[in-house]
Design a protein around this motif. Structure first.
Motif, PDB file in Angstrom:
ATOM      1  N   GLN A  70       0.822  -1.309   0.068  1.00 43.40           N
ATOM      2  CA  GLN A  70       0.097   0.127  -0.126  1.00 43.40           C
ATOM      3  C   GLN A  70       0.987   1.282  -0.002  1.00 43.40           C
ATOM      4  O   GLN A  70       0.434   2.228  -0.491  1.00 43.40           O
ATOM      5  N   GLY A  71       2.176   1.037   0.596  1.00 42.31           N
ATOM      6  CA  GLY A  71       2.972   2.284   0.547  1.00 42.31           C
ATOM      7  C   GLY A  71       2.966   3.119   1.759  1.00 42.31           C
ATOM      8  O   GLY A  71       3.908   3.866   1.882  1.00 42.31           O
ATOM      9  N   ASN A  72       1.762   3.305   2.422  1.00 39.10           N
ATOM     10  CA  ASN A  72       1.718   4.206   3.765  1.00 39.10           C
ATOM     11  C   ASN A  72       1.782   3.238   4.919  1.00 39.10           C
ATOM     12  O   ASN A  72       1.728   3.838   6.068  1.00 39.10           O
TER      13      ASN A  72
ATOM     14  N   LYS B  23       5.842   7.928   6.864  1.00 41.59           N
ATOM     15  CA  LYS B  23       5.394   9.307   6.867  1.00 41.59           C
ATOM     16  C   LYS B  23       5.957  10.204   6.039  1.00 41.59           C
ATOM     17  O   LYS B  23       5.445  11.420   5.698  1.00 41.59           O
ATOM     18  N   GLY B  24       7.255   9.936   5.414  1.00 42.70           N
ATOM     19  CA  GLY B  24       7.839  10.616   4.363  1.00 42.70           C
ATOM     20  C   GLY B  24       8.029  12.112   4.912  1.00 42.70           C
ATOM     21  O   GLY B  24       8.601  12.433   6.045  1.00 42.70           O
ATOM     22  N   ARG B  25       7.663  13.236   4.167  1.00 43.12           N
ATOM     23  CA  ARG B  25       7.855  14.704   4.732  1.00 43.12           C
ATOM     24  C   ARG B  25       7.146  14.902   5.747  1.00 43.12           C
ATOM     25  O   ARG B  25       7.490  15.898   6.594  1.00 43.12           O
ATOM     26  N   ASP B  26       6.163  14.044   6.333  1.00 43.72           N
ATOM     27  CA  ASP B  26       5.284  14.430   7.497  1.00 43.72           C
ATOM     28  C   ASP B  26       5.856  13.631   8.835  1.00 43.72           C
ATOM     29  O   ASP B  26       5.646  13.994   9.883  1.00 43.72           O
ATOM     30  N   TYR B  27       7.177  13.329   8.625  1.00 45.24           N
ATOM     31  CA  TYR B  27       7.846  12.584   9.912  1.00 45.24           C
ATOM     32  C   TYR B  27       8.331  13.658  10.812  1.00 45.24           C
ATOM     33  O   TYR B  27       8.760  14.861  10.313  1.00 45.24           O
ATOM     34  N   TYR B  28       8.198  13.406  12.080  1.00 47.67           N
ATOM     35  CA  TYR B  28       8.590  14.451  13.099  1.00 47.67           C
ATOM     36  C   TYR B  28       9.254  13.361  14.126  1.00 47.67           C
ATOM     37  O   TYR B  28       8.830  12.229  14.313  1.00 47.67           O
ATOM     38  N   ASP B  29      10.085  13.993  15.053  1.00 44.87           N
ATOM     39  CA  ASP B  29      10.632  13.093  16.132  1.00 44.87           C
ATOM     40  C   ASP B  29       9.560  12.461  16.970  1.00 44.87           C
ATOM     41  O   ASP B  29      10.118  11.526  17.635  1.00 44.87           O
ATOM     42  N   GLY B  30       8.381  12.855  17.061  1.00 46.46           N
ATOM     43  CA  GLY B  30       7.553  12.244  18.193  1.00 46.46           C
ATOM     44  C   GLY B  30       6.789  11.028  17.542  1.00 46.46           C
ATOM     45  O   GLY B  30       5.901  10.626  18.185  1.00 46.46           O
ATOM     46  N   ALA B  31       7.093  10.830  16.059  1.00 50.26           N
ATOM     47  CA  ALA B  31       6.360   9.878  15.405  1.00 50.26           C
ATOM     48  C   ALA B  31       6.285   8.547  16.120  1.00 50.26           C
ATOM     49  O   ALA B  31       5.411   7.813  16.110  1.00 50.26           O
ATOM     50  N   ALA B  32       7.531   8.052  16.282  1.00 47.98           N
ATOM     51  CA  ALA B  32       7.851   6.796  16.776  1.00 47.98           C
ATOM     52  C   ALA B  32       7.159   6.395  18.163  1.00 47.98           C
ATOM     53  O   ALA B  32       6.522   5.430  18.313  1.00 47.98           O
TER      54      ALA B  32
END
Length: 181
Positions: A54-56, A123-132
């Motif tokens: 699906q890619g996401n 997440k690609g460009r929407d990644y941020y350090d709180g994502a994990a």
């Protein structure tokens, strides 16, 4: 099965593997970085990834939704020590049932790098350090994991969210020099 997904899935898992390798190298875990997720290229895991691509998100989630379990995930977690699920076994005290055993430090660190890389890829460009941290937080009450392993995983993911990658990786390097948690 869509044949265009062969290239897409290959690129996704390779991007993930290379990110984990880069992050592991940054903290001194060269062996973990080189060997990370090689089983994803096996027939059992690769073709499932192509079929449910699906890619996401992980194709294993889609396989699980359709079948009620994921054969590819069962294959993967049984061969990769950086997954806490690898360390689940029946307790010596049989009445306790299944328990999480304490993971060696190098695999906990690889697990953290794996989670960071997965978030970056999906997440690609929407990644941020709180994502994990936020991804972990959605399932934390349901997982079977050793209390000390859980505490370290949570500490590192929270540190990443609060202080960023540079400070977290610096802390990890010091932790690895110490040799245990």
């Amino acid at each position: 099965m869509e044949f265009r997904n062969i290239g897409r899935h290959f690129c996704t898992i390779t991007e993930h593997k290379l990110l984990v390798m880069k992050h592991c190298f940054m903290v001194g875990l060269y062996r973990q970085g080189l060997l990370h997720d090689l089983s994803k290229y096996s027939l059992e895991e690769f073709w499932t990834g192509v079929r449910y691509y699906q890619g996401n998100r992980s194709p294993n989630a889609a396989e699980r939704e359709l079948l009620g379990f994921s054969k590819a995930w069962l294959h993967h977690k049984g061969r990769n020590k950086h997954h806490f699920e690898y360390w689940i076994d029946v307790s010596k005290n049989k009445e306790e049932g299944l328990i999480g055993n304490k993971m060696p430090l190098k695999y906990v660190i690889e697990m953290v790098m794996d989670r960071i890389a997965a978030c970056k890829v999906y997440k690609g460009r929407d990644y941020y350090d709180g994502a994990a941290w936020e991804y972990y937080e959605r399932t934390r009450q349901y997982i079977t994991i050793h209390p000390e392993t859980r505490a370290l995983l949570e500490k590192l993911l929270w540190m990443l969210k609060q202080k960023g990658e540079k400070k977290t990786f610096s802390y990890i390097r010091k932790l690895l020099k110490k040799g245990d948690y």
